[in-house]
Design a protein around this motif. Structure first.
Motif, PDB file in Angstrom:
ATOM      1  N   TYR A  11       0.839  -1.196   0.000  1.00  0.00           N
ATOM      2  CA  TYR A  11       0.000   0.000   0.000  1.00  0.00           C
ATOM      3  C   TYR A  11       0.876   1.249   0.000  1.00  0.00           C
ATOM      4  O   TYR A  11       1.932   1.277   0.635  1.00  0.00           O
ATOM      5  N   LEU A  12       0.426   2.252  -0.723  1.00  0.00           N
ATOM      6  CA  LEU A  12       1.095   3.552  -0.633  1.00  0.00           C
ATOM      7  C   LEU A  12       0.105   4.670  -0.913  1.00  0.00           C
ATOM      8  O   LEU A  12      -0.931   4.467  -1.559  1.00  0.00           O
ATOM      9  N   ARG A  64      -2.595   0.179  -4.331  1.00  0.00           N
ATOM     10  CA  ARG A  64      -2.392  -1.066  -3.609  1.00  0.00           C
ATOM     11  C   ARG A  64      -2.160  -2.230  -4.552  1.00  0.00           C
ATOM     12  O   ARG A  64      -2.536  -2.195  -5.728  1.00  0.00           O
ATOM     13  N   THR A  65      -1.565  -3.285  -4.020  1.00  0.00           N
ATOM     14  CA  THR A  65      -1.619  -4.593  -4.648  1.00  0.00           C
ATOM     15  C   THR A  65      -1.980  -5.556  -3.521  1.00  0.00           C
ATOM     16  O   THR A  65      -1.589  -5.371  -2.364  1.00  0.00           O
ATOM     17  N   ASN A  94       5.435  -5.514  -7.422  1.00  0.00           N
ATOM     18  CA  ASN A  94       4.406  -5.023  -8.348  1.00  0.00           C
ATOM     19  C   ASN A  94       4.038  -3.575  -8.044  1.00  0.00           C
ATOM     20  O   ASN A  94       3.907  -2.755  -8.955  1.00  0.00           O
ATOM     21  N   LEU A  95       3.868  -3.268  -6.765  1.00  0.00           N
ATOM     22  CA  LEU A  95       3.456  -1.907  -6.406  1.00  0.00           C
ATOM     23  C   LEU A  95       4.560  -0.895  -6.735  1.00  0.00           C
ATOM     24  O   LEU A  95       4.280   0.186  -7.258  1.00  0.00           O
ATOM     25  N   ASP A 113      -2.931  -6.891 -10.677  1.00  0.00           N
ATOM     26  CA  ASP A 113      -1.788  -6.515  -9.826  1.00  0.00           C
ATOM     27  C   ASP A 113      -0.467  -6.638 -10.579  1.00  0.00           C
ATOM     28  O   ASP A 113       0.472  -5.872 -10.337  1.00  0.00           O
ATOM     29  N   ASP A 114      -0.383  -7.640 -11.452  1.00  0.00           N
ATOM     30  CA  ASP A 114       0.858  -7.849 -12.202  1.00  0.00           C
ATOM     31  C   ASP A 114       0.989  -6.858 -13.365  1.00  0.00           C
ATOM     32  O   ASP A 114       1.991  -6.888 -14.083  1.00  0.00           O
ATOM     33  N   GLY A 115      -0.041  -6.019 -13.557  1.00  0.00           N
ATOM     34  CA  GLY A 115       0.016  -5.029 -14.635  1.00  0.00           C
ATOM     35  C   GLY A 115      -0.179  -5.629 -16.020  1.00  0.00           C
ATOM     36  O   GLY A 115       0.189  -5.026 -17.017  1.00  0.00           O
ATOM     37  N   GLN A 116      -0.793  -6.828 -16.074  1.00  0.00           N
ATOM     38  CA  GLN A 116      -1.039  -7.491 -17.362  1.00  0.00           C
ATOM     39  C   GLN A 116      -2.442  -7.154 -17.872  1.00  0.00           C
ATOM     40  O   GLN A 116      -3.322  -6.809 -17.080  1.00  0.00           O
TER      41      GLN A 116
END
Lengths: 310, 310
Positions: free
Chosen positions: A130-131, A140-141, A242-243, B170-173
């Motif tokens: 989180y950021l 978030r992720t 990822n984040l 989350d993986d940006g895919q």
């Protein structure tokens, strides 16, 4: 006096502050923002009574002016947060505007960083990275709860351990000795009726409380427990990488939470060789109580709460 | 008249029989043997009222002499089964000895095989491989419920699909187009608040009801849905091969249940090249009602129910 609440799926931690000083701290039963049914709302009301009793027992003359709560499983402004604000205001006999309800992660983040200053990996009962960016917008992720995610959190660690034991038995393989012995010492015989009643008939926090046994078994060399812990660390590393890939400006990274033991943290770092991650141990309920300190002491409290370098 | 009940986590199917003939059939809301809390017991009582109403609506002059129920999530003789027997006897105003409560799998097995004659792979809301040996003793692999197992069942298929979408994001895919479109057509926008309320705020059966969309997406070439279905078939194959390895005498194998679509079945067989598996479609609630047919018609009913060759 100000009450700061850090409500998770395993327990609630609270702190009481007055003029920038922490007067008392305590625990109360778990509380989450999952208020989708009447049963869940009834449970929440009951939990708040426990919290009220815990605060009054620790500090009988409590005279609250405000409450700041970080609650798992909700975001500020959504229906569950408004419901909990109403319930908190009733429980502590305060006007609604004296009660603020945020996501637990939002307040945890602010206990470590100013918006835009870093990213947080949190593994408690669940898990999330989180950021807040420099505009204060949340990113978030993970954090998808026990049914859809929470890999590497305490509930997941405990659930994986029971799942592995059942699979190993179905496969006709011998049980892992250390992990089995540790779980038996807590649960009794690991037969299916016992496991079924434990997993499906008790609170999520009861299952999550087995997580330290998995870590212990891994540290003592149990290969199944080691595989679970390695998987946990890999999954947590994935959340954080990822984040930070999506928000490369935030370089300062902290990992914290009850499931982020030093053992898991060491493994986590091995999966993130190109990231510098700090181990965090700040008391979030303290930070929440101090953030509500009245104007006269605010500067002091803010400094105690918000500086990442502290 | 005899009432046969096949109670699963997605719905209850019932049949009413008289002298070896099925008079009526119907559906009622889901019912499980998870009666560990007062809330769960209250829910069960409510569900039985629905069932009662459904039977009476279909056959207003119903005059029951006995009930045989197969209920998911319990075994005959254990506390939940005794509680449900009492609740059923009250609901249908029958003496307790006229009510039998078994595990759903036990009665499903008997709808296909005599004890010792074969092994059953069942994938409905959950999943299990089950057999009765020639001494009538039950053996199983899997069937550990939605938190610990049930790989390849409908709930698991649906949960995996949402979990995959969240991980891919989350993986940006980019999202898998066919699966995404199908889930959107049922759930609306696939944002986190929507998914969270759906998964954590509604009945398990609502999530399980998405499973056919995953199969459809796989059949239409969606690679993510295809991976989920392949994983489901592999896991179901593991259940059956583990059980038959432990009990090699039982050669005759049947795979059945709502999640065992022909598409999954074809894949399942490819993972079990050395096993001969039959696709099963028997109506278990019918079999249960007929098994209770009074002595005069018993021979006839038994033949209709127990012969695997039918």
């Amino acid at each position: 006096m100000q009450l700061g609440i850090d409500a998770g799926a395993t327990r609630v931690k609270w702190s009481l502050a007055h003029h920038g000083n922490i007067l008392a701290r305590g625990d109360a039963p778990a509380l989450t923002g999952h208020l989708f049914s009447k049963t869940q709302q009834g449970n929440a009301t009951e939990r708040l009574q426990h919290l009220h009793a815990s605060v009054h027992q620790a500090w009988p003359d409590v005279n609250l002016s405000s409450v700041l709560a970080g609650i798992t499983g909700l975001d500020a402004g959504e229906p569950s947060a408004l419901t909990l604000r109403t319930l908190l205001s009733r429980t502590f006999a305060l006007p609604e505007q004296a009660v603020q309800v945020h996501s637990d992660l939002h307040l945890t983040y602010l206990a470590y960083y100013e918006p835009g200053a870093g990213a947080l990996l949190y593994a408690g009962t669940g898990s999330i990275a989180y950021l807040l960016d420099s505009q204060g917008k949340a990113h978030r992720t993970g954090g998808y709860g026990y049914l859809l995610g929470d890999e590497g959190g305490a509930w997941w660690l405990a659930r994986e351990s029971l799942k592995c034991l059942l699979r190993i038995k179905d496969d006709g393989q011998p049980p892992p000795p250390v992990l089995t012995a540790k779980l038996q010492s807590s649960l009794g015989p690991l037969d299916w009726p016992t496991l079924r009643a434990f997993v499906y008939g008790s609170e999520r926090s009861h299952l999550a409380s087995l997580a330290p046994l998995v870590t212990e078994a891994a540290q003592e060399g149990d290969p199944v427990a080691q595989a679970i812990i390695a998987n946990a660390a890999r999954e947590l590393a994935r959340l954080l990488s990822n984040l930070t890939r999506l928000h490369p400006a935030q370089h300062d990274l902290t990992a914290c939470g009850g499931a982020l033991t030093p053992f898991v943290f060491t493994l986590l770092r091995s999966y993130l060789p190109h990231h510098q991650v700090t181990y965090g141990q700040r008391c979030v309920s303290d930070a929440n109580a101090l953030r509500l300190t009245p104007a006269s002491a605010e500067g002091h409290a803010e400094k105690r709460v918000l500086r990442p370098s502290q």
